[in-house]
Design a protein around this motif. Structure first.
Motif, PDB file in Angstrom:
ATOM      1  N   TYR A  51       0.836  -1.189   0.000  1.00  0.00           N
ATOM      2  CA  TYR A  51       0.000   0.000   0.000  1.00  0.00           C
ATOM      3  C   TYR A  51       0.876   1.246   0.000  1.00  0.00           C
ATOM      4  O   TYR A  51       1.825   1.346   0.783  1.00  0.00           O
ATOM      5  CB  TYR A  51      -0.913   0.024   1.241  1.00  0.00           C
ATOM      6  CG  TYR A  51      -1.847   1.218   1.226  1.00  0.00           C
ATOM      7  CD1 TYR A  51      -2.844   1.312   0.262  1.00  0.00           C
ATOM      8  CD2 TYR A  51      -1.696   2.258   2.134  1.00  0.00           C
ATOM      9  CE1 TYR A  51      -3.679   2.409   0.211  1.00  0.00           C
ATOM     10  CE2 TYR A  51      -2.537   3.360   2.095  1.00  0.00           C
ATOM     11  CZ  TYR A  51      -3.525   3.429   1.131  1.00  0.00           C
ATOM     12  OH  TYR A  51      -4.342   4.518   1.078  1.00  0.00           O
ATOM     13  N   ARG A  52       0.595   2.151  -0.886  1.00  0.00           N
ATOM     14  CA  ARG A  52       1.241   3.459  -0.891  1.00  0.00           C
ATOM     15  C   ARG A  52       0.139   4.514  -0.938  1.00  0.00           C
ATOM     16  O   ARG A  52      -0.832   4.366  -1.689  1.00  0.00           O
ATOM     17  CB  ARG A  52       2.161   3.628  -2.115  1.00  0.00           C
ATOM     18  CG  ARG A  52       3.389   2.723  -2.098  1.00  0.00           C
ATOM     19  CD  ARG A  52       4.389   3.130  -1.044  1.00  0.00           C
ATOM     20  NE  ARG A  52       5.594   2.293  -1.018  1.00  0.00           N
ATOM     21  CZ  ARG A  52       5.757   1.202  -0.270  1.00  0.00           C
ATOM     22  NH1 ARG A  52       4.781   0.792   0.522  1.00  0.00           N
ATOM     23  NH2 ARG A  52       6.896   0.536  -0.302  1.00  0.00           N
ATOM     24  N   ASN A 101       8.392  -0.316  -9.992  1.00  0.00           N
ATOM     25  CA  ASN A 101       9.026   0.200  -8.782  1.00  0.00           C
ATOM     26  C   ASN A 101       9.041  -0.846  -7.667  1.00  0.00           C
ATOM     27  O   ASN A 101      10.109  -1.230  -7.183  1.00  0.00           O
ATOM     28  CB  ASN A 101       8.320   1.479  -8.298  1.00  0.00           C
ATOM     29  CG  ASN A 101       9.085   2.147  -7.159  1.00  0.00           C
ATOM     30  OD1 ASN A 101       9.590   1.476  -6.261  1.00  0.00           O
ATOM     31  ND2 ASN A 101       9.184   3.463  -7.185  1.00  0.00           N
ATOM     32  N   GLN A 102       7.869  -1.315  -7.253  1.00  0.00           N
ATOM     33  CA  GLN A 102       7.807  -2.194  -6.078  1.00  0.00           C
ATOM     34  C   GLN A 102       7.883  -3.682  -6.442  1.00  0.00           C
ATOM     35  O   GLN A 102       8.628  -4.454  -5.827  1.00  0.00           O
ATOM     36  CB  GLN A 102       6.523  -1.910  -5.287  1.00  0.00           C
ATOM     37  CG  GLN A 102       6.541  -0.602  -4.512  1.00  0.00           C
ATOM     38  CD  GLN A 102       6.160   0.625  -5.343  1.00  0.00           C
ATOM     39  OE1 GLN A 102       5.655   0.498  -6.453  1.00  0.00           O
ATOM     40  NE2 GLN A 102       6.402   1.812  -4.814  1.00  0.00           N
ATOM     41  N   GLY A 151      -1.324  -3.318   3.280  1.00  0.00           N
ATOM     42  CA  GLY A 151      -0.022  -3.813   2.842  1.00  0.00           C
ATOM     43  C   GLY A 151       0.266  -5.163   3.486  1.00  0.00           C
ATOM     44  O   GLY A 151      -0.023  -5.380   4.658  1.00  0.00           O
ATOM     45  N   PHE A 152       0.806  -6.085   2.677  1.00  0.00           N
ATOM     46  CA  PHE A 152       1.035  -7.465   3.129  1.00  0.00           C
ATOM     47  C   PHE A 152       2.452  -7.881   2.746  1.00  0.00           C
ATOM     48  O   PHE A 152       3.079  -7.232   1.917  1.00  0.00           O
ATOM     49  CB  PHE A 152       0.000  -8.388   2.476  1.00  0.00           C
ATOM     50  CG  PHE A 152      -1.407  -8.005   2.858  1.00  0.00           C
ATOM     51  CD1 PHE A 152      -1.996  -8.543   3.990  1.00  0.00           C
ATOM     52  CD2 PHE A 152      -2.114  -7.049   2.126  1.00  0.00           C
ATOM     53  CE1 PHE A 152      -3.272  -8.157   4.376  1.00  0.00           C
ATOM     54  CE2 PHE A 152      -3.388  -6.663   2.508  1.00  0.00           C
ATOM     55  CZ  PHE A 152      -3.971  -7.210   3.640  1.00  0.00           C
ATOM     56  N   PRO A 153       2.965  -8.971   3.335  1.00  0.00           N
ATOM     57  CA  PRO A 153       4.330  -9.400   2.994  1.00  0.00           C
ATOM     58  C   PRO A 153       4.469  -9.726   1.507  1.00  0.00           C
ATOM     59  O   PRO A 153       3.541 -10.281   0.901  1.00  0.00           O
ATOM     60  CB  PRO A 153       4.526 -10.655   3.850  1.00  0.00           C
ATOM     61  CG  PRO A 153       3.561 -10.517   4.976  1.00  0.00           C
ATOM     62  CD  PRO A 153       2.375  -9.802   4.399  1.00  0.00           C
ATOM     63  N   ASP A 182       5.534   0.969   4.359  1.00  0.00           N
ATOM     64  CA  ASP A 182       6.487   2.056   4.593  1.00  0.00           C
ATOM     65  C   ASP A 182       7.717   1.848   3.713  1.00  0.00           C
ATOM     66  O   ASP A 182       8.488   0.907   3.929  1.00  0.00           O
ATOM     67  CB  ASP A 182       6.896   2.067   6.076  1.00  0.00           C
ATOM     68  CG  ASP A 182       7.932   3.133   6.374  1.00  0.00           C
ATOM     69  OD1 ASP A 182       8.348   3.845   5.432  1.00  0.00           O
ATOM     70  OD2 ASP A 182       8.333   3.245   7.538  1.00  0.00           O
ATOM     71  N   PRO A 183       7.918   2.714   2.682  1.00  0.00           N
ATOM     72  CA  PRO A 183       9.025   2.515   1.752  1.00  0.00           C
ATOM     73  C   PRO A 183      10.396   2.501   2.425  1.00  0.00           C
ATOM     74  O   PRO A 183      11.340   1.914   1.903  1.00  0.00           O
ATOM     75  CB  PRO A 183       8.925   3.708   0.796  1.00  0.00           C
ATOM     76  CG  PRO A 183       7.663   4.398   1.093  1.00  0.00           C
ATOM     77  CD  PRO A 183       7.111   3.900   2.393  1.00  0.00           C
TER      78      PRO A 183
END
Ligand SMILES: NC(=O)c1ccc[n+]([C@@H]2O[C@H](COP(=O)([O-])OP(=O)(O)OC[C@H]3O[C@@H](n4cnc5c(N)ncnc54)[C@H](O)[C@@H]3O)[C@@H](O)[C@H]2O)c1
Length: 347
Positions: free
Chosen positions: A153-154, A177-178, A236-238, A286-287
């Motif tokens: 999640y961003r 990017n991710q 957001g998850f692993p 959290d980036p």
């Protein structure tokens, strides 16, 4: 002692400085940034010099290795200049945003005779090191299926925090990017990709790029798989990699094996069965929440590669391979058709 220079002193540069500080044979000599005052502020807390520009940093004889930590669409531009100045290269992921730029960078490093590693720090996470060992020992049998998933999640504020974020020219979307971290791991474990069929969507953010990408993949070996990447999956998850062979399955979450089940007969979990493990939180929301050890291990590998005259574990071609898969996903999503890659299908 190897001297390092960092170009771009934003979020990930702090990780490079911290990683360099853990390595006995490494020292951060200088940093530079185009934003006024950024390099000086970064240098002040790290006991290194702040240079006014790239040329000044590259002119320093105490800089042997340059860490390229600028926005993704500038990696090749900065990296080519550093290579021509004779500096070895640690280039953040992705190698760049286009294959043409990746090729320029790889060629510049080759011509200059400098080492190039493209960051894929999760290859050095304990669970990935162990998974590669298990694959090398053949304990999973013939590989048949794999899944790479990044459900992160961003916020919109993340995308608004810098002009380059969420743009096609400088960043790419969630997958480039991710998700590219686990795309690289998928490719590393399963071998070349022959074909992808994909769908992309922009659902939860005001950005020009996708915030959700899905693809089905056929590997050159004949195995199949899926890729999922999103920055719209609250909270957001692993990050998750699942590899299945004829004799069992290993599941990695955030760099740790959370499940392994393999044995001599189908259905027999056998001695390899560990049951649920200790999932980690990581950068799901959290980036900046990534650990330093794996960056340090990759940079240490580059220094060892220079010393031993070998290619780094994650070289420019590996960075290009991951980018090629991402570009194929984007192309398939755009055209609605499967895209063939260079990894050959079995005849
Ligand atoms: N490996 C990882 O887990 C990881 C995590 C975060 C970011 N990254 C990568 O690191 C790169 C940077 O991301 P970030 O989040 O640190 O970005 P950022 O915006 O926080 O920092 C980038 C910095 O580069 C500077 N800059 C821009 N153009 C420049 C130039 N031509 N010369 C010198 N400095 C310049 C900017 O002023 C800024 O300070 C991206 O490619 C990103 O994909 C990797």
């Amino acid at each position: 002692m190897s001297g390092f220079g960092i170009v771009g002193t934003g979020v990930i540069a702090a990780m490079h400085a911290a990683a360099i500080a853990t390595l006995p044979g490494a020292r951060l000599a200088a940093v530079t940034d185009v934003a006024a005052g950024a390099a000086a502020a970064f240098a002040a807390t790290r006991g290194c010099a702040a240079e006014p520009g790239l040329d000044a940093l590259l002119a320093r004889p105490d800089v042997d290795v340059v860490c390229v930590c600028v926005p993704s669409g500038l990696h090749a531009e900065v990296g080519v200049r550093a290579a021509r100045a004779g500096k070895h290269l640690v280039v953040e992921k992705p190698i760049d945003v286009t294959l043409a730029a990746a090729d320029r960078l790889i060629e510049a490093a080759r011509t200059a005779g400098v080492a190039l590693t493209v960051i894929s720090q999760h290859r050095f996470d304990p669970g990935l090191v162990e998974l590669k060992r298990l694959l090398g020992d053949g304990v999973l049998g013939r590989l048949v299926l794999a899944e790479a998933s990044t459900k992160w999640y961003r916020t919109q504020a993340y995308y608004d925090s810098a002009a380059w974020r969420g743009t096609w020219a400088m960043d790419g979307g969630s997958l480039l990017n991710q998700g590219i971290h686990y795309v690289d791991l998928l490719r590393w474990c399963m071998g070349p990709v022959a074909e992808v069929t994909a769908l992309c969507a922009t659902q939860a953010h005001q950005v020009e790029v996708e915030d959700t990408a899905l693809a089905i993949v056929r590997f050159g070996s004949g195995a199949v798989g899926t890729i999922l990447s999103s920055t719209a999956a609250f909270p957001g998850f692993p990050q998750r990699l699942e590899v299945t062979g004829t004799d069992g399955t290993v599941i990695v979450e955030d760099g740790r094996i959370v499940r392994r089940a393999f044995g001599t007969q189908a259905g027999d979990a056998g001695p390899g069965d560990t049951g649920p493990g200790d999932g980690a939180i990581g950068a799901a929301a959290d980036p900046a929440a990534i650990e330093v050890a794996s960056h340090a291990a990759q940079i240490a590998d580059l220094l060892a590669a220079i010393e031993e005259g070998r290619e780094p574990a994650v070289d420019g071609q590996a960075g290009r391979d991951a980018l090629e898969i991402v570009r194929a996903v984007y192309e398939s999503a755009r055209t609605g058709s499967p895209v063939r890659l260079t990894g050959a299908l079995p005849s």
